[in-house]
Motif scaffolding. Sequence first.
Motif, PDB file in Angstrom:
ATOM      1  N   GLN A 210       0.833  -1.205   0.000  1.00  0.00           N
ATOM      2  CA  GLN A 210       0.000   0.000   0.000  1.00  0.00           C
ATOM      3  C   GLN A 210       0.870   1.258   0.000  1.00  0.00           C
ATOM      4  OE1 GLN A 210      -2.153  -1.159   3.553  1.00  0.00           O
ATOM      5  NE2 GLN A 210      -4.065  -1.388   2.410  1.00  0.00           N
ATOM      6  N   PHE A 211       1.958   1.226   0.748  1.00  0.00           N
ATOM      7  CA  PHE A 211       2.888   2.354   0.786  1.00  0.00           C
ATOM      8  C   PHE A 211       3.480   2.624  -0.595  1.00  0.00           C
ATOM      9  CE2 PHE A 211       7.592   2.944   1.025  1.00  0.00           C
ATOM     10  CZ  PHE A 211       7.609   4.316   1.244  1.00  0.00           C
ATOM     11  N   LEU A 212       3.978   1.576  -1.249  1.00  0.00           N
ATOM     12  CA  LEU A 212       4.590   1.747  -2.568  1.00  0.00           C
ATOM     13  C   LEU A 212       3.546   2.164  -3.608  1.00  0.00           C
ATOM     14  CD1 LEU A 212       6.982  -1.334  -2.534  1.00  0.00           C
ATOM     15  CD2 LEU A 212       7.665   1.073  -2.395  1.00  0.00           C
ATOM     16  N   ALA A 218       5.034   2.279  -8.854  1.00  0.00           N
ATOM     17  CA  ALA A 218       4.724   1.627 -10.133  1.00  0.00           C
ATOM     18  C   ALA A 218       3.208   1.522 -10.235  1.00  0.00           C
ATOM     19  CB  ALA A 218       5.374   0.243 -10.207  1.00  0.00           C
ATOM     20  N   PRO A 219       2.672   1.374 -11.434  1.00  0.00           N
ATOM     21  CA  PRO A 219       1.218   1.225 -11.591  1.00  0.00           C
ATOM     22  C   PRO A 219       0.719  -0.052 -10.909  1.00  0.00           C
ATOM     23  CG  PRO A 219       2.266   1.756 -13.689  1.00  0.00           C
ATOM     24  CD  PRO A 219       3.367   1.436 -12.736  1.00  0.00           C
ATOM     25  N   GLU A 220      -0.493   0.029 -10.367  1.00  0.00           N
ATOM     26  CA  GLU A 220      -1.093  -1.148  -9.722  1.00  0.00           C
ATOM     27  C   GLU A 220      -1.816  -2.005 -10.739  1.00  0.00           C
ATOM     28  OE1 GLU A 220      -3.426  -2.033  -5.644  1.00  0.00           O
ATOM     29  OE2 GLU A 220      -4.356  -0.495  -6.890  1.00  0.00           O
ATOM     30  N   SER A 221      -1.581  -3.317 -10.655  1.00  0.00           N
ATOM     31  CA  SER A 221      -2.303  -4.228 -11.535  1.00  0.00           C
ATOM     32  C   SER A 221      -3.766  -4.294 -11.107  1.00  0.00           C
ATOM     33  CB  SER A 221      -1.671  -5.620 -11.472  1.00  0.00           C
ATOM     34  OG  SER A 221      -2.515  -6.570 -10.933  1.00  0.00           O
ATOM     35  N   PRO A 222      -4.716  -4.265 -12.066  1.00  0.00           N
ATOM     36  CA  PRO A 222      -6.147  -4.304 -11.709  1.00  0.00           C
ATOM     37  C   PRO A 222      -6.508  -5.541 -10.897  1.00  0.00           C
ATOM     38  CG  PRO A 222      -5.863  -3.700 -14.015  1.00  0.00           C
ATOM     39  CD  PRO A 222      -4.511  -4.108 -13.503  1.00  0.00           C
ATOM     40  N   ARG A 258       5.717  -5.410 -11.088  1.00  0.00           N
ATOM     41  CA  ARG A 258       6.836  -4.659 -10.510  1.00  0.00           C
ATOM     42  C   ARG A 258       6.536  -4.183  -9.102  1.00  0.00           C
ATOM     43  NH1 ARG A 258       9.037   1.098 -12.162  1.00  0.00           N
ATOM     44  NH2 ARG A 258      11.083   1.056 -11.151  1.00  0.00           N
ATOM     45  N   LEU A 259       5.315  -3.750  -8.855  1.00  0.00           N
ATOM     46  CA  LEU A 259       4.944  -3.274  -7.529  1.00  0.00           C
ATOM     47  C   LEU A 259       5.071  -4.393  -6.494  1.00  0.00           C
ATOM     48  CD1 LEU A 259       3.959  -0.679  -6.172  1.00  0.00           C
ATOM     49  CD2 LEU A 259       1.609  -1.369  -6.705  1.00  0.00           C
ATOM     50  N   SER A 260       4.639  -5.592  -6.853  1.00  0.00           N
ATOM     51  CA  SER A 260       4.732  -6.744  -5.944  1.00  0.00           C
ATOM     52  C   SER A 260       6.187  -7.161  -5.742  1.00  0.00           C
ATOM     53  CB  SER A 260       3.933  -7.923  -6.505  1.00  0.00           C
ATOM     54  OG  SER A 260       2.560  -7.617  -6.544  1.00  0.00           O
ATOM     55  N   GLU A 261       6.984  -7.095  -6.809  1.00  0.00           N
ATOM     56  CA  GLU A 261       8.395  -7.467  -6.682  1.00  0.00           C
ATOM     57  C   GLU A 261       9.126  -6.539  -5.720  1.00  0.00           C
ATOM     58  OE1 GLU A 261      10.544  -8.433 -10.381  1.00  0.00           O
ATOM     59  OE2 GLU A 261       8.577  -8.400 -11.367  1.00  0.00           O
ATOM     60  N   GLN A 262       8.887  -5.221  -5.831  1.00  0.00           N
ATOM     61  CA  GLN A 262       9.536  -4.283  -4.928  1.00  0.00           C
ATOM     62  C   GLN A 262       9.021  -4.460  -3.496  1.00  0.00           C
ATOM     63  OE1 GLN A 262      12.063  -2.407  -5.329  1.00  0.00           O
ATOM     64  NE2 GLN A 262      12.013  -1.259  -3.397  1.00  0.00           N
ATOM     65  N   THR A 263       7.730  -4.768  -3.364  1.00  0.00           N
ATOM     66  CA  THR A 263       7.164  -5.036  -2.035  1.00  0.00           C
ATOM     67  C   THR A 263       7.891  -6.182  -1.362  1.00  0.00           C
ATOM     68  OG1 THR A 263       4.953  -4.253  -2.646  1.00  0.00           O
ATOM     69  CG2 THR A 263       5.091  -5.799  -0.814  1.00  0.00           C
ATOM     70  N   MET A 264       8.050  -7.280  -2.077  1.00  0.00           N
ATOM     71  CA  MET A 264       8.666  -8.452  -1.472  1.00  0.00           C
ATOM     72  C   MET A 264      10.157  -8.258  -1.254  1.00  0.00           C
ATOM     73  SD  MET A 264       6.148 -10.238  -0.736  1.00  0.00           S
ATOM     74  CE  MET A 264       7.109 -11.588  -0.029  1.00  0.00           C
TER      75      MET A 264
END
Length: 346
Positions: A210-212, A218-222, A258-264
Amino acid sequence: MALLLAGDIGGTKTILRLVERTVNGEMNALYEFRYPSGEFPDLVPMVQQFLTEAAMKLDFAPLPEKACFAIAGPVVNNTAKLTNLPWMLDAKRLEQELGISHVSLINDFVAVGYGVWALDDRDLHTLQVGKPRPYDPIAVIGAGTGLGNCFGIPEANGIRVFSSEGGHGDFAPRSELEFQLLKYLLAKHDISRISIERVVSGQGIVSIYQFLRDKKFAPESPEIGEVIKKWESEIGKTEKTVDPGATIAQAALKKCDRLSEQTMQMFVEAYGAVAGNLALTLLPYGGLYVAGGIAAKIMPLILEGGFMRAFTHKGRMDSLLEMMPVRLVLNPNVGLIGAAVCAAGL
């Protein structure tokens, strides 16, 4: 031969296992069953039903001599009140009503601590060989719903495990991005401090995401966005229909978001840093074990190296951390194994 009863009791499900302990100390599971915890008014009728069913399967009436139940919550003087169940458990009452000579109640993460002591190489993945000292303490850390810690001290006939609430310590940011995460969480929750488990846990994965997302990293995947919205709409409800942490982790494993990759990446590095802090506190040259419900499921991400780099990145203490064996726990039943180990020692 002795019969032992082990249990892993949670607000949603309870797993019971009947174990045979041989004269040479080996423990063999004879019968196991999983029950929906909420369908029983107390643990006693569940255990009675379990023993009746076990008798039908085994062709003899099992009479456990000792029992140990791992509880998802605090245990005080061998009593426990479960957080998500109207059960008040007392070991003395259980002994009387079940006819078992010795019953012990332990915290579920203490059970994990006993369990890792009984695992073999098939149940573990070595992250760092280190220079093990078999008579030194061990430490266990595990992110799941929250963040569990415990430590154990070897004794002549096994190990003695002690609980810890280290997961409720203060989150210590190590980079500008983590400082921004800290400020984001303080403002979002309108609180004065952030605990470690608000970042290093299943809920922590969602918080980092949520922070990122809100930072426009990066754009959020639908698809992931829909899961997050569904989860947010269920906050406060006992039963959840989605697991956004798992969804984010899977997307990172597939390298498709990309958003999930940076999160993890942030999650794994924070996890490694916290594990390193625990290691500095306890100096567990007997080994540090990474357990919990998340680590084994994201092992490829941990093996990319960020976890261990953060673990050993402790300035002048780097060389100490490099000497500690670090192992990832692969066996999901480690808590149930630990409950049996604890029962054997009663």
